[in-house]
Design a protein around this motif. Sequence first.
Motif, PDB file in Angstrom:
ATOM      1  N   GLN A 207       0.830  -1.205   0.000  1.00  0.00           N
ATOM      2  CA  GLN A 207       0.000   0.000   0.000  1.00  0.00           C
ATOM      3  C   GLN A 207       0.867   1.259   0.000  1.00  0.00           C
ATOM      4  O   GLN A 207       0.532   2.248  -0.657  1.00  0.00           O
ATOM      5  N   ASP A 208       1.980   1.209   0.722  1.00  0.00           N
ATOM      6  CA  ASP A 208       2.912   2.349   0.726  1.00  0.00           C
ATOM      7  C   ASP A 208       3.414   2.661  -0.687  1.00  0.00           C
ATOM      8  O   ASP A 208       3.642   3.829  -1.032  1.00  0.00           O
ATOM      9  N   SER A 209       3.610   1.610  -1.498  1.00  0.00           N
ATOM     10  CA  SER A 209       4.141   1.809  -2.846  1.00  0.00           C
ATOM     11  C   SER A 209       3.164   2.553  -3.757  1.00  0.00           C
ATOM     12  O   SER A 209       3.542   3.025  -4.828  1.00  0.00           O
ATOM     13  N   LEU A 210       1.900   2.655  -3.339  1.00  0.00           N
ATOM     14  CA  LEU A 210       0.891   3.369  -4.122  1.00  0.00           C
ATOM     15  C   LEU A 210       0.845   4.861  -3.799  1.00  0.00           C
ATOM     16  O   LEU A 210       0.360   5.671  -4.600  1.00  0.00           O
ATOM     17  N   LEU A 211       1.341   5.232  -2.620  1.00  0.00           N
ATOM     18  CA  LEU A 211       1.160   6.591  -2.119  1.00  0.00           C
ATOM     19  C   LEU A 211       1.691   7.669  -3.066  1.00  0.00           C
ATOM     20  O   LEU A 211       0.997   8.635  -3.378  1.00  0.00           O
ATOM     21  N   GLY A 212       2.935   7.498  -3.517  1.00  0.00           N
ATOM     22  CA  GLY A 212       3.554   8.508  -4.353  1.00  0.00           C
ATOM     23  C   GLY A 212       2.770   8.742  -5.634  1.00  0.00           C
ATOM     24  O   GLY A 212       2.549   9.891  -6.047  1.00  0.00           O
ATOM     25  N   ALA A 213       2.318   7.646  -6.261  1.00  0.00           N
ATOM     26  CA  ALA A 213       1.586   7.757  -7.531  1.00  0.00           C
ATOM     27  C   ALA A 213       0.251   8.459  -7.342  1.00  0.00           C
ATOM     28  O   ALA A 213      -0.172   9.245  -8.197  1.00  0.00           O
ATOM     29  N   VAL A 214      -0.409   8.205  -6.212  1.00  0.00           N
ATOM     30  CA  VAL A 214      -1.695   8.845  -5.931  1.00  0.00           C
ATOM     31  C   VAL A 214      -1.482  10.321  -5.609  1.00  0.00           C
ATOM     32  O   VAL A 214      -2.199  11.205  -6.107  1.00  0.00           O
ATOM     33  N   GLU A 215      -0.478  10.612  -4.781  1.00  0.00           N
ATOM     34  CA  GLU A 215      -0.202  11.987  -4.379  1.00  0.00           C
ATOM     35  C   GLU A 215       0.180  12.869  -5.572  1.00  0.00           C
ATOM     36  O   GLU A 215      -0.253  14.023  -5.684  1.00  0.00           O
ATOM     37  N   LYS A 216       0.990  12.321  -6.477  1.00  0.00           N
ATOM     38  CA  LYS A 216       1.496  13.115  -7.598  1.00  0.00           C
ATOM     39  C   LYS A 216       0.558  13.119  -8.803  1.00  0.00           C
ATOM     40  O   LYS A 216       0.850  13.759  -9.818  1.00  0.00           O
ATOM     41  N   GLY A 217      -0.553  12.395  -8.682  1.00  0.00           N
ATOM     42  CA  GLY A 217      -1.528  12.411  -9.759  1.00  0.00           C
ATOM     43  C   GLY A 217      -1.171  11.555 -10.947  1.00  0.00           C
ATOM     44  O   GLY A 217      -1.736  11.725 -12.031  1.00  0.00           O
ATOM     45  N   TRP A 218      -0.235  10.639 -10.795  1.00  0.00           N
ATOM     46  CA  TRP A 218       0.111   9.747 -11.899  1.00  0.00           C
ATOM     47  C   TRP A 218      -1.036   8.790 -12.201  1.00  0.00           C
ATOM     48  O   TRP A 218      -1.224   8.393 -13.345  1.00  0.00           O
ATOM     49  N   VAL A 219      -1.765   8.387 -11.153  1.00  0.00           N
ATOM     50  CA  VAL A 219      -2.914   7.500 -11.333  1.00  0.00           C
ATOM     51  C   VAL A 219      -4.070   7.971 -10.452  1.00  0.00           C
ATOM     52  O   VAL A 219      -3.857   8.654  -9.446  1.00  0.00           O
ATOM     53  N   THR A 220      -5.262   7.613 -10.878  1.00  0.00           N
ATOM     54  CA  THR A 220      -6.425   7.690 -10.001  1.00  0.00           C
ATOM     55  C   THR A 220      -6.660   6.279  -9.493  1.00  0.00           C
ATOM     56  O   THR A 220      -6.882   5.352 -10.293  1.00  0.00           O
ATOM     57  N   LEU A 221      -6.564   6.089  -8.216  1.00  0.00           N
ATOM     58  CA  LEU A 221      -6.699   4.761  -7.626  1.00  0.00           C
ATOM     59  C   LEU A 221      -8.163   4.446  -7.351  1.00  0.00           C
ATOM     60  O   LEU A 221      -8.892   5.255  -6.769  1.00  0.00           O
ATOM     61  N   ILE A 222      -8.587   3.270  -7.791  1.00  0.00           N
ATOM     62  CA  ILE A 222      -9.881   2.731  -7.372  1.00  0.00           C
ATOM     63  C   ILE A 222      -9.598   1.378  -6.736  1.00  0.00           C
ATOM     64  O   ILE A 222      -9.100   0.463  -7.396  1.00  0.00           O
ATOM     65  N   GLY A 223      -9.859   1.269  -5.447  1.00  0.00           N
ATOM     66  CA  GLY A 223      -9.658   0.011  -4.733  1.00  0.00           C
ATOM     67  C   GLY A 223     -10.990  -0.621  -4.409  1.00  0.00           C
ATOM     68  O   GLY A 223     -11.965   0.079  -4.094  1.00  0.00           O
TER      69      GLY A 223
END
Length: 423
Positions: free
Chosen positions: A114-130
């Motif tokens: 889950q930590d590995s997702l944080l940067g991508a979500v914060e920087k807007g690289w991806v929109t996460l849908i879990g």
Amino acid sequence: MNEPLAERIRPKKLEDYISQQHLVGEKGVLTQHIKQGIIPSLILWGPPGIGKTTLANIIANVSGRPFYTLSAISSGVKDVREVIEKAKKSGGLFTQKNPILFIDEIHRFSKSQQDSLLGAVEKGWVTLIGATTENPSFEVIPALLSRCQVYILNSFDKDDLIALLHRAMKEDAILSTKKIILKETDALLQVSSGDARKLLNIFELLVSSEDEIEITNKMVLEKVQKNTVRYDKTGEQHYDIISAFIKSIRGSDPNAAVYWLARMIEGGEDVKFIARRLLILASEDIGNANPTALILANTTFQAVSTIGYPESRIILSQCAVYLANSAKSNASYMAIGKAQQLVKKTGDLSIPLHLRNAPTKLMKDLDYGKDYQYSHNYPGNFIHQEFLPEEISGTKLYEPGNNPRENQFKEVLKNRWKDKYDY
């Protein structure tokens, strides 16, 4: 055509999506997000087979965004990073068209995943849908949860499920050519437990070999019990398989233990649930015959809580095989059971004065702690004295198991206590 019915009739647009009007209705919150072209990272929380994956696909299709998907059961940190790199290349930084990364069963991701997702979500690289069947407050790390909107999907009601069956009969290319009469649906709805995917799988099984068929409760129960073998994490088989797993280890059969473990893993069982049961077994069924078993089981629980699937299967297998091969003893388990029964029977017996704490002068004047003999002042750090209430003095609760380690306990107890621990 090998594609299952649930996939063939999966809705492609919001208008075809059954139920969840609070989210996808005309005034639903997700409908408004899609109209505005602003899709936040979000967590879809609801029971199995309720349409979480379908909804994520619809959001991606309607919003025109690239769509990437991962399963928390089979993906590791490396897989997450690879998908994020692909997403970065296919979408723009902070653009409205940034890719959607869908993670099924996100609650099974370890903290590091889950930590590995944080940067991508914060920087807007991806929109996460879990998607999760578990309460995200407990299963999703706070840093990630705070960056997501949580939307609850409600269970399908009877009318929703029957409407789904009628849609399948009308719109599916295969089923629409058959003459299917839904005379009775209670059994069909009962065995599917409100899970739309399971309902459609069972329905397809029932009608696949017939051009004309009448669905009745009796026919459903007979065919389903005969032909379907599924692992339902909330149903009877969930408890039957964990029971078979525990009994195989207790019975010292590592082959059966890893088989039932594999059944749970393939069924998507929570790694922490399996590890908790191993931890209990290590004390209940092995105990002091091999105290290392409890240490290994606890280490296993900590490890799988950090790592998650798919690597956790190796750790769980190692622990299960070790416990199956270990010497067994339920002596501690039986002892606490006897002690609890004795407490219920005798009530709150008075604590012997010599065992009471005496922090004040009044307590000392009342003889609290008087005549207590400090064991470390005597040879072998032992002195014979009574530690039970007078009414149950001499009661034997712990019976050492017949194994090398507890046989040593037995000899020590005999030498120290003589007749009191004469086994």
